[in-house]
Design a protein around this motif. Structure first.
Motif, mmCIF file in Angstrom:
data_model
loop_
_atom_site.group_PDB
_atom_site.id
_atom_site.type_symbol
_atom_site.label_atom_id
_atom_site.label_comp_id
_atom_site.label_asym_id
_atom_site.label_seq_id
_atom_site.Cartn_x
_atom_site.Cartn_y
_atom_site.Cartn_z
ATOM 1 N N LEU A 259 12.923 13.064 -2.195
ATOM 2 C CA LEU A 259 11.887 12.457 -3.093
ATOM 3 C C LEU A 259 10.643 13.239 -3.251
ATOM 4 C CD1 LEU A 259 12.669 8.853 -1.960
ATOM 5 C CD2 LEU A 259 13.483 9.959 -4.127
ATOM 6 N N GLY A 260 10.776 14.401 -2.521
ATOM 7 C CA GLY A 260 9.167 15.039 -2.546
ATOM 8 C C GLY A 260 8.389 14.381 -1.460
ATOM 9 N N SER A 261 7.307 14.895 -1.511
ATOM 10 C CA SER A 261 6.170 14.318 -0.246
ATOM 11 C C SER A 261 5.854 13.013 -0.461
ATOM 12 C CB SER A 261 5.032 15.375 -0.133
ATOM 13 O OG SER A 261 4.325 15.358 -1.342
ATOM 14 N N GLY A 262 5.863 12.423 -1.349
ATOM 15 C CA GLY A 262 5.494 10.986 -1.643
ATOM 16 C C GLY A 262 6.773 10.049 -1.110
ATOM 17 N N GLY A 263 7.775 10.826 -0.644
ATOM 18 C CA GLY A 263 8.938 9.897 -0.146
ATOM 19 C C GLY A 263 8.422 9.154 1.038
ATOM 20 N N LEU A 264 7.640 9.933 1.893
ATOM 21 C CA LEU A 264 7.057 9.260 2.900
ATOM 22 C C LEU A 264 6.935 7.998 3.034
ATOM 23 C CD1 LEU A 264 6.535 9.689 6.047
ATOM 24 C CD2 LEU A 264 4.136 10.626 5.326
ATOM 25 N N PHE A 265 5.736 7.839 2.100
ATOM 26 C CA PHE A 265 5.402 6.441 1.879
ATOM 27 C C PHE A 265 6.555 5.398 1.418
ATOM 28 C CE2 PHE A 265 1.489 8.396 3.155
ATOM 29 C CZ PHE A 265 0.923 7.367 3.973
ATOM 30 N N LEU A 266 7.410 5.889 0.585
ATOM 31 C CA LEU A 266 8.625 5.028 0.084
ATOM 32 C C LEU A 266 9.402 4.895 1.415
ATOM 33 C CD1 LEU A 266 10.108 3.777 -1.876
ATOM 34 C CD2 LEU A 266 11.437 5.809 -2.394
ATOM 35 N N TYR A 267 9.647 5.657 2.091
ATOM 36 C CA TYR A 267 10.470 5.277 3.634
ATOM 37 C C TYR A 267 9.539 4.295 4.229
ATOM 38 C CZ TYR A 267 11.980 6.154 8.229
ATOM 39 O OH TYR A 267 12.345 5.726 9.450
ATOM 40 N N VAL B 3 0.638 -1.150 -0.013
ATOM 41 C CA VAL B 3 -0.095 0.134 0.005
ATOM 42 C C VAL B 3 0.953 1.205 -0.017
ATOM 43 C CG1 VAL B 3 -1.824 1.330 1.493
ATOM 44 C CG2 VAL B 3 -1.893 -1.142 1.150
ATOM 45 N N GLY B 4 1.982 1.334 0.694
ATOM 46 C CA GLY B 4 2.642 2.520 0.915
ATOM 47 C C GLY B 4 3.479 2.612 -0.463
ATOM 48 N N THR B 5 3.778 1.483 -1.168
ATOM 49 C CA THR B 5 4.407 1.698 -2.535
ATOM 50 C C THR B 5 3.590 2.363 -3.579
ATOM 51 O OG1 THR B 5 5.739 -0.241 -2.156
ATOM 52 C CG2 THR B 5 5.661 0.231 -4.291
ATOM 53 N N ALA B 6 2.339 1.893 -3.495
ATOM 54 C CA ALA B 6 1.226 2.161 -4.309
ATOM 55 C C ALA B 6 0.874 3.887 -4.142
ATOM 56 C CB ALA B 6 -0.042 1.516 -4.180
ATOM 57 N N ILE B 7 0.850 4.217 -2.709
ATOM 58 C CA ILE B 7 0.437 5.583 -2.502
ATOM 59 C C ILE B 7 1.791 6.289 -2.902
ATOM 60 C CG2 ILE B 7 0.425 7.271 -0.761
ATOM 61 C CD1 ILE B 7 -1.038 5.178 1.067
ATOM 62 N N TRP B 8 2.928 6.037 -2.732
ATOM 63 C CA TRP B 8 4.154 6.671 -3.447
ATOM 64 C C TRP B 8 4.202 6.786 -4.947
ATOM 65 C CZ3 TRP B 8 8.680 4.210 -5.858
ATOM 66 C CH2 TRP B 8 9.626 5.045 -5.904
ATOM 67 N N ALA C 229 1.616 6.649 -7.094
ATOM 68 C CA ALA C 229 0.581 6.983 -7.545
ATOM 69 C C ALA C 229 -0.253 8.320 -7.019
ATOM 70 C CB ALA C 229 -0.377 6.218 -8.196
ATOM 71 N N PHE C 230 0.239 8.836 -5.808
ATOM 72 C CA PHE C 230 -0.632 9.548 -5.033
ATOM 73 C C PHE C 230 -1.053 10.777 -5.691
ATOM 74 C CE2 PHE C 230 3.238 11.627 -3.876
ATOM 75 C CZ PHE C 230 2.978 13.050 -3.732
ATOM 76 N N GLN C 231 -0.077 11.440 -6.599
ATOM 77 C CA GLN C 231 -0.393 12.861 -7.222
ATOM 78 C C GLN C 231 -1.494 12.686 -8.365
ATOM 79 O OE1 GLN C 231 3.644 13.912 -8.514
ATOM 80 N NE2 GLN C 231 3.917 15.096 -6.805
ATOM 81 N N VAL C 232 -1.868 11.356 -8.837
ATOM 82 C CA VAL C 232 -2.951 11.203 -9.894
ATOM 83 C C VAL C 232 -3.905 10.438 -9.115
ATOM 84 C CG1 VAL C 232 -1.255 11.270 -11.677
ATOM 85 C CG2 VAL C 232 -1.924 9.065 -10.632
ATOM 86 N N MET C 233 -4.102 10.333 -7.850
ATOM 87 C CA MET C 233 -5.425 9.599 -7.271
ATOM 88 C C MET C 233 -6.359 10.744 -6.872
ATOM 89 S SD MET C 233 -3.495 7.073 -4.518
ATOM 90 C CE MET C 233 -2.453 5.863 -4.769
ATOM 91 N N SER C 234 -7.576 10.047 -7.060
ATOM 92 C CA SER C 234 -8.441 11.174 -6.394
ATOM 93 C C SER C 234 -8.545 10.979 -4.868
ATOM 94 C CB SER C 234 -10.055 10.396 -6.930
ATOM 95 O OG SER C 234 -10.187 8.924 -6.075
ATOM 96 N N PRO C 235 -8.998 11.985 -4.444
ATOM 97 C CA PRO C 235 -8.927 12.094 -2.871
ATOM 98 C C PRO C 235 -9.595 10.989 -2.342
ATOM 99 C CG PRO C 235 -9.642 14.552 -3.944
ATOM 100 C CD PRO C 235 -9.556 13.347 -5.033
ATOM 101 N N LEU C 236 -10.692 10.439 -2.729
ATOM 102 C CA LEU C 236 -11.463 9.277 -2.284
ATOM 103 C C LEU C 236 -10.521 8.018 -2.043
ATOM 104 C CD1 LEU C 236 -13.942 7.815 -0.734
ATOM 105 C CD2 LEU C 236 -14.673 7.346 -3.115
ATOM 106 N N LEU C 237 -9.676 7.613 -3.037
ATOM 107 C CA LEU C 237 -8.660 6.728 -3.393
ATOM 108 C C LEU C 237 -7.565 6.911 -2.431
ATOM 109 C CD1 LEU C 237 -7.913 4.222 -4.526
ATOM 110 C CD2 LEU C 237 -7.073 5.232 -6.543
#
Length: 196
Positions: A130-138, A54-59, A61-69
């Motif tokens: 890595l940008g804010s998405g780096g949190l979930f990569l971490y 899940v963390g990898t998926a968020i990292w 694709a989070f910028q193209v996800m809908s808020p609900l997803l």
């Protein structure tokens, strides 16, 4: 900061945090009940692997996800990441001998404290690079390390015998002070030896 990299809308950060925390609350009991029936290491490995995915998926694709997803994935991540500590405490206590609970609890709290100090620093470094998405990569990398450690423990140690496999208790009930644990041990010792 993570949500600020997704959207400047402040309420979205609150909703994301709420979804993750509610996911953690919802995931704690199913994982705990499952851990009462099997070797807890399997539950820890499952939770870490799911958090890794899940963390990898968020990292990715989070910028193209809908808020609900994003909220749903946040809830899924919380459902497996937040209960890890409580299931790990239960696993550790399964292997503890009488009289070791205070020492083990203090060691776990020390390790938790070290992680609470070092983790945010390393996460901020990942986010800076890595940008804010780096949190979930971490977090994904930390969960990968946990999976590796659990695999090593499977190879080195047998599961706790059934009679030593205690019942799971949620994280709020397991975060006791050392004095509470010590008082419980004294009460148990006094009950075991009524002649003294």
């Amino acid at each position: 900061m993570f949500v600020a990299g997704y959207s400047p809308e402040v309420s979205l950060a609150a909703w994301f945090m709420t979804s993750a925390v509610l996911g953690g609350a919802a995931g704690q009991w199913p994982l705990g009940l499952w851990s009462d029936r099997v070797d807890r290491r399997w539950v820890i490995a499952f939770a870490a692997a799911t958090a890794l995915l899940v963390g990898t998926a968020i990292w990715l694709a989070f910028q193209v996800m809908s808020p609900l997803l994003l909220m749903l994935l946040g809830a899924c991540w919380g459902a497996v990441a937040f209960p890890l500590y409580a299931v790990s405490v239960a696993h550790t206590n399964d292997h503890a001998r009488a009289g070791e609970y205070v020492m083990i609890s203090s060691g776990l709290l020390l390790m938790y404290g070290i992680g609470a100090i070092v983790g945010p620093f390393l996460a901020s470094v990942a986010m800076h690079i890595l940008g804010s998405g780096g949190l979930f990569l971490y977090t994904a990398l930390i969960h990968l390390l946990l999976i590796g450690y659990i695999a090593m423990r499977f190879a080195r140690r047998k599961p706790a015998p059934g009679e030593e496999h205690g019942r799971f208790v949620d994280a709020l009930a397991t975060t006791q002070t050392a004095s509470q644990v010590y008082e419980d041990e004294i009460s148990n010792d006094q009950a075991a030896s009524p002649g003294t």
